[in-house]
Design an enzyme around this catalytic site. Structure first.
Site, PDB file in Angstrom:
ATOM      1  N   GLY A 240      37.502  -4.723 -50.638  1.00 46.43           N
ATOM      2  CA  GLY A 240      38.940  -4.413 -51.420  1.00 46.43           C
ATOM      3  C   GLY A 240      39.007  -5.765 -52.447  1.00 46.43           C
ATOM      4  O   GLY A 240      36.940  -6.583 -52.318  1.00 46.43           O
ATOM      5  N   HIS A 241      39.394  -6.356 -53.197  1.00 42.87           N
ATOM      6  CA  HIS A 241      39.504  -8.074 -53.860  1.00 42.87           C
ATOM      7  C   HIS A 241      40.504  -8.762 -53.587  1.00 42.87           C
ATOM      8  O   HIS A 241      40.687  -9.943 -54.004  1.00 42.87           O
ATOM      9  CB  HIS A 241      40.151  -7.109 -55.496  1.00 42.87           C
ATOM     10  N   GLY A 242      40.762  -8.569 -52.175  1.00 43.33           N
ATOM     11  CA  GLY A 242      41.563  -9.490 -51.532  1.00 43.33           C
ATOM     12  C   GLY A 242      43.092 -10.253 -51.379  1.00 43.33           C
ATOM     13  O   GLY A 242      43.564  -8.910 -52.086  1.00 43.33           O
TER      14      GLY A 242
END
Ligand SMILES: *[C@@H]1O[C@H](CO)[C@@H](O)[C@H](O)[C@H]1NC(C)=O
Length: 407
Positions: free
Chosen positions: A255-257
């Protein structure tokens, strides 16, 4: 029909059920008076069928209304083992029950015809005090509709429905839930006060669009802990108006954090203050801990933000502030970022710029860095060191720093 029109029809259906339910409910309650603990309302007693195909909206709404309107003591709405299918649900208060537990023992699957979703969520909990949501698998079946998401090329796109939205709730506990393949966000917490979530498992593929794990906005005293979140977008995203938020013991990836923002997309956004993210592991995510604000935004503040005891495992941008997000690149962001602390952040970065603090020329940010150790880990065998990049950042430092802070 317009979206608003369809929503009204649904509201009338819910109200209608509120009146038709009450004979059955009082009969049921009379049989249970004196029993210890909450009064149970089993969705199967209201006609629900766990056959994996019947749309159970009406049975679920009847069971909810009965539980919610039950007098005085605690109530429990039970979804027994089995697979239930349902379209959009509105679990709305105010309730008469002193508190209410929704316990899912089986699986609840979303219908896939998106024309049924007149408001932007699948399951809405709204205006309830003392809700506990526990157990079960919520399968949003997003894989059937992600292809209709065009947000990567259309900035005015309509998001697909979130799986579970919590709105205007006080004193809420959510635990032991699995959320799979939401159509867009898995969970959205909005306008809630005293909200605790733990032991969540949230899963969607790395290439699924806008499937944020938990998005939090306009809420106070929210705690999210001990959860595993892997999706195609942010693990946890923190929007405008969030105060006193704790995020701890979360494993993110893919994912993007974890992201504060995007902030500053709209005029008159509310400030963000008091965010502590601690004891988290980010594994193969594009960003680690990020703060992002739109360029050319209206003024607002994001202050008192601590990222502490974080492990980065092959993260592309482990530490990042980006105040030049969006399409109005020529104008500075006016979201003032201050009091940001990064402490004990260690692990590996897959890009050499492991720390990037790109703040606004209009409102420079102030940041403290203590004990950072981020090593480069690329696909080649070449040893590279990591570096940092700063713009308009006032940086205070302490402890050991790798990469060295820029000044
Ligand atoms: C830190 O996070 C890990 C993984 O989620 C968890 O097992 C551990 O209990 C946490 N430690 C503390 C002190 O909360």
């Amino acid at each position: 029909m317009t979206i608003a029109g369809r929503f009204e029809v649904r509201a009338i259906l819910v109200l209608g059920l509120a009146f038709s339910c009450c004979v059955a409910e009082s009969t049921l309650r009379r049989g249970l008076v004196g029993a210890a603990g909450p009064t149970d309302f089993n969705v199967n007693s209201y006609g629900a069928k766990a056959d994996g195909k019947t749309d159970n909206v009406e049975a679920f709404m009847k069971a909810w209304v009965a539980a919610c309107k039950s007098d005085g003591g605690p109530a429990r709405l039970v979804f027994p083992k089995g697979t239930y299918v349902t379209g959009p649900l509105v679990f709305a208060g105010k309730c008469k029950a002193s508190k209410i537990t929704v316990e899912v023992q089986g699986t609840i699957k979303a219908t896939t015809d998106i024309s049924e979703y007149s408001s932007p969520e699948w399951i809405l909990f709204e205006s309830i005090s003392g809700l506990t949501l526990t157990g079960g698998i919520f399968d949003g079946r997003g894989e059937t509709v992600w292809k209709y998401n065009d947000c990567h090329q259309n900035s005015d796109c309509q998001l697909l429905p979130s799986s579970i939205k919590f709105s205007k709730l006080t004193n809420t506990v959510v635990h032991g839930i699995t959320s799979l393949n939401s159509k867009s966000f898995h969970m959205h917490v909005n306008m809630c006060q005293n909200f605790k979530a733990y032991d969540l498992t949230i899963t969607a593929p790395s290439d699924s669009p806008n499937t944020d794990g938990i998005h939090i906005s306009s809420s106070d005293h929210v705690d999210v802990s001990h959860s595993v979140i892997g999706t195609g977008d942010d693990c946890i995203s923190i929007g405008q108006g969030v105060t006193s938020l704790g995020v701890t013991s979360i494993t993110c990836g893919p994912g993007h954090g974890i992201s504060v923002g995007s902030l500053g997309k709209y005029d008159d956004e509310k400030d963000v203050s008091g965010v502590v993210v601690s004891n988290c592991t980010l594994r193969k995510t594009t960003n680690g801990v990020r703060i992002k604000t739109y360029s050319g935004s209206s003024p607002s503040k994001a202050s008192g933000i601590t990222f502490q005891d974080i492990i980065m495992d092959e993260v592309k941008n482990p530490i990042i502030i980006d105040q030049n997000y969006g399409s109005h690149k020529s104008a500075a962001s006016k979201v003032q970022i201050s009091g940001v602390h990064y402490k004990n952040i260690v692990g590996t970065s897959t890009s050499d710029v492991a720390m990037s603090l790109l703040c606004s020329s209009q409102v420079p940010c102030d940041v403290e860095l203590v004990d950072i150790d981020l090593k480069f880990q690329g696909s080649s065998d070449k040893e590279k060191s990591t570096s940092s990049s700063c713009l308009n950042a006032k940086v205070k430092t302490g402890g050991k720093l790798n990469p060295p802070a820029c000044r």
